[in-house]
Scaffold this motif. Structure first.
Motif, mmCIF file in Angstrom:
data_model
loop_
_atom_site.group_PDB
_atom_site.id
_atom_site.type_symbol
_atom_site.label_atom_id
_atom_site.label_comp_id
_atom_site.label_asym_id
_atom_site.label_seq_id
_atom_site.Cartn_x
_atom_site.Cartn_y
_atom_site.Cartn_z
ATOM 1 N N MET A 177 36.389 35.143 62.360
ATOM 2 C CA MET A 177 37.742 35.441 61.931
ATOM 3 C C MET A 177 38.048 34.833 60.555
ATOM 4 O O MET A 177 38.537 35.512 59.679
ATOM 5 N N ILE A 178 37.732 33.546 60.393
ATOM 6 C CA ILE A 178 38.000 32.902 59.099
ATOM 7 C C ILE A 178 37.092 33.463 58.014
ATOM 8 O O ILE A 178 37.498 33.625 56.868
ATOM 9 N N GLU A 179 35.848 33.787 58.398
ATOM 10 C CA GLU A 179 34.920 34.373 57.418
ATOM 11 C C GLU A 179 35.420 35.740 56.965
ATOM 12 O O GLU A 179 35.308 36.088 55.791
ATOM 13 N N MET A 180 36.004 36.511 57.882
ATOM 14 C CA MET A 180 36.561 37.815 57.531
ATOM 15 C C MET A 180 37.751 37.633 56.586
ATOM 16 O O MET A 180 37.916 38.404 55.639
ATOM 17 N N ARG A 181 38.563 36.608 56.807
ATOM 18 C CA ARG A 181 39.715 36.350 55.943
ATOM 19 C C ARG A 181 39.233 35.969 54.539
ATOM 20 O O ARG A 181 39.784 36.429 53.544
ATOM 21 N N ILE A 182 38.209 35.136 54.462
ATOM 22 C CA ILE A 182 37.641 34.752 53.162
ATOM 23 C C ILE A 182 37.101 35.989 52.453
ATOM 24 O O ILE A 182 37.360 36.206 51.265
ATOM 25 N N PHE A 183 36.350 36.801 53.185
ATOM 26 C CA PHE A 183 35.806 38.028 52.608
ATOM 27 C C PHE A 183 36.932 38.930 52.101
ATOM 28 O O PHE A 183 36.884 39.426 50.970
ATOM 29 N N THR A 184 37.949 39.142 52.925
ATOM 30 C CA THR A 184 39.051 40.026 52.543
ATOM 31 C C THR A 184 39.764 39.504 51.302
ATOM 32 O O THR A 184 40.074 40.270 50.383
ATOM 33 N N ASN A 185 40.005 38.205 51.248
ATOM 34 C CA ASN A 185 40.644 37.618 50.059
ATOM 35 C C ASN A 185 39.785 37.792 48.815
ATOM 36 O O ASN A 185 40.292 38.100 47.735
ATOM 37 N N LEU A 186 38.475 37.606 48.956
ATOM 38 C CA LEU A 186 37.573 37.808 47.809
ATOM 39 C C LEU A 186 37.519 39.274 47.395
ATOM 40 O O LEU A 186 37.440 39.582 46.203
ATOM 41 N N LEU A 187 37.580 40.171 48.360
ATOM 42 C CA LEU A 187 37.582 41.595 48.050
ATOM 43 C C LEU A 187 38.866 41.982 47.318
ATOM 44 O O LEU A 187 38.825 42.750 46.347
ATOM 45 N N VAL A 188 39.997 41.436 47.755
ATOM 46 C CA VAL A 188 41.263 41.686 47.055
ATOM 47 C C VAL A 188 41.188 41.129 45.628
ATOM 48 O O VAL A 188 41.562 41.807 44.667
ATOM 49 N N LEU A 189 40.698 39.898 45.494
ATOM 50 C CA LEU A 189 40.559 39.293 44.171
ATOM 51 C C LEU A 189 39.616 40.109 43.284
ATOM 52 O O LEU A 189 39.922 40.364 42.114
ATOM 53 N N SER A 190 38.490 40.515 43.837
ATOM 54 C CA SER A 190 37.529 41.338 43.077
ATOM 55 C C SER A 190 38.174 42.631 42.608
ATOM 56 O O SER A 190 38.006 43.033 41.449
ATOM 57 N N THR A 191 38.906 43.269 43.493
ATOM 58 C CA THR A 191 39.558 44.532 43.166
ATOM 59 C C THR A 191 40.574 44.324 42.042
ATOM 60 O O THR A 191 40.621 45.104 41.088
ATOM 61 N N LEU A 192 41.351 43.265 42.133
ATOM 62 C CA LEU A 192 42.330 42.962 41.094
ATOM 63 C C LEU A 192 41.647 42.705 39.757
ATOM 64 O O LEU A 192 42.036 43.270 38.727
ATOM 65 N N LEU A 193 40.616 41.870 39.759
ATOM 66 C CA LEU A 193 39.941 41.526 38.507
ATOM 67 C C LEU A 193 39.239 42.731 37.888
ATOM 68 O O LEU A 193 39.299 42.934 36.671
ATOM 69 N N VAL A 194 38.577 43.534 38.705
ATOM 70 C CA VAL A 194 37.931 44.748 38.191
ATOM 71 C C VAL A 194 38.989 45.706 37.638
ATOM 72 O O VAL A 194 38.786 46.318 36.577
ATOM 73 N N ALA A 195 40.118 45.817 38.317
ATOM 74 C CA ALA A 195 41.192 46.689 37.827
ATOM 75 C C ALA A 195 41.740 46.171 36.497
ATOM 76 O O ALA A 195 42.063 46.969 35.599
ATOM 77 N N LEU A 196 41.835 44.849 36.346
ATOM 78 C CA LEU A 196 42.282 44.291 35.066
ATOM 79 C C LEU A 196 41.272 44.582 33.954
ATOM 80 O O LEU A 196 41.666 44.923 32.831
ATOM 81 N N VAL A 197 39.984 44.447 34.250
ATOM 82 C CA VAL A 197 38.953 44.790 33.261
ATOM 83 C C VAL A 197 39.051 46.275 32.917
ATOM 84 O O VAL A 197 38.990 46.656 31.739
ATOM 85 N N VAL A 222 38.619 52.098 42.011
ATOM 86 C CA VAL A 222 38.995 53.028 43.081
ATOM 87 C C VAL A 222 38.091 52.830 44.303
ATOM 88 O O VAL A 222 38.573 52.790 45.443
ATOM 89 N N LEU A 223 36.783 52.690 44.085
ATOM 90 C CA LEU A 223 35.870 52.456 45.211
ATOM 91 C C LEU A 223 36.246 51.175 45.955
ATOM 92 O O LEU A 223 36.227 51.141 47.203
ATOM 93 N N LEU A 224 36.580 50.124 45.226
ATOM 94 C CA LEU A 224 36.962 48.869 45.876
ATOM 95 C C LEU A 224 38.270 49.024 46.663
ATOM 96 O O LEU A 224 38.416 48.432 47.735
ATOM 97 N N MET A 225 39.184 49.809 46.151
ATOM 98 C CA MET A 225 40.426 50.068 46.889
ATOM 99 C C MET A 225 40.133 50.815 48.195
ATOM 100 O O MET A 225 40.730 50.521 49.233
ATOM 101 N N ILE A 226 39.205 51.738 48.125
ATOM 102 C CA ILE A 226 38.804 52.472 49.335
ATOM 103 C C ILE A 226 38.183 51.509 50.335
ATOM 104 O O ILE A 226 38.481 51.555 51.537
ATOM 105 N N VAL A 227 37.320 50.617 49.851
ATOM 106 C CA VAL A 227 36.701 49.624 50.749
ATOM 107 C C VAL A 227 37.781 48.753 51.378
ATOM 108 O O VAL A 227 37.735 48.471 52.589
ATOM 109 N N LEU A 228 38.763 48.340 50.600
ATOM 110 C CA LEU A 228 39.846 47.525 51.142
ATOM 111 C C LEU A 228 40.578 48.244 52.272
ATOM 112 O O LEU A 228 40.907 47.636 53.293
ATOM 113 N N VAL A 229 40.835 49.508 52.092
ATOM 114 C CA VAL A 229 41.539 50.291 53.113
ATOM 115 C C VAL A 229 40.684 50.432 54.370
ATOM 116 O O VAL A 229 41.180 50.372 55.494
#
Length: 167
Positions: free
Chosen positions: A1-21, A158-165
């Motif tokens: 559960m905690i590992e999934m939360r860490i992963f999800t937070n990193l995926l959100v952060l990755s998506t944000l940073l890639v979108a900023l780039v 866009v691919l990362l947003m799809i993965v997030l969903v």
């Protein structure tokens, strides 16, 4: 559960940073470069030198976003091996590979060397022919690479947003 939360937070952060780039390179493609294109050769070179100089002299925010996008995405992908399966896992791996090969690699192989070469020029001592030749050597190739990076970065976001969903 905690590992999934860490992963999800990193995926959100990755998506944000890639979108900023993606936004950064896209803005250069549709606003910055078309704007300075209207300048004469000396002013164009100087304008680009000044903008690039801010990046090269260690803009902390730029560095955090640019390098952070790579680091966060790579870590999220490693964690995604355990947290995802099937299509979301494949999309994350694909997005990461495309980002490295389609944004980071062209930056290192094309854009940065062109930037560095332009930084060596002293426009105050160059004649019109030398200025035109320097700009002609720089501008078309840099712009082609940047448009490519823009398209790729937008696709990855866009691919990362799809993965997030799907995650």
């Amino acid at each position: 559960m905690i590992e999934m939360r860490i992963f999800t937070n990193l995926l959100v952060l990755s998506t944000l940073l890639v979108a900023l780039v993606a936004g950064l390179v896209f803005t250069f493609a549709i606003v910055t470069m078309p704007g300075i294109k209207k300048l004469d050769d000396a002013a164009f070179i100087r304008a680009f030198q000044v903008m690039d100089g801010i990046i090269q002299k260690g803009s902390l925010m730029f560095g955090l976003v640019w390098a952070g996008s790579v680091a966060a995405l790579l870590i999220a992908t490693v964690l995604g091996f355990r947290q995802l399966e099937g299509l979301p896992q494949w999309l994350l791996i694909t997005a990461t590979a495309i980002y490295i090969l389609g944004v980071q690699l062209p930056t290192m192989a094309i854009n940065i060397p062109l930037n560095n070469e332009l930084q060596t020029l002293d426009v105050s001592i160059m004649d019109e022919n030398a200025l035109k030749a320097a700009r002609d050597k720089f501008e078309p190739r840099w712009n082609r690479s940047n448009v490519f990076r823009s398209v790729v970065a937008i696709i990855v976001a866009v691919l990362l947003m799809i993965v997030l969903v799907m995650a």
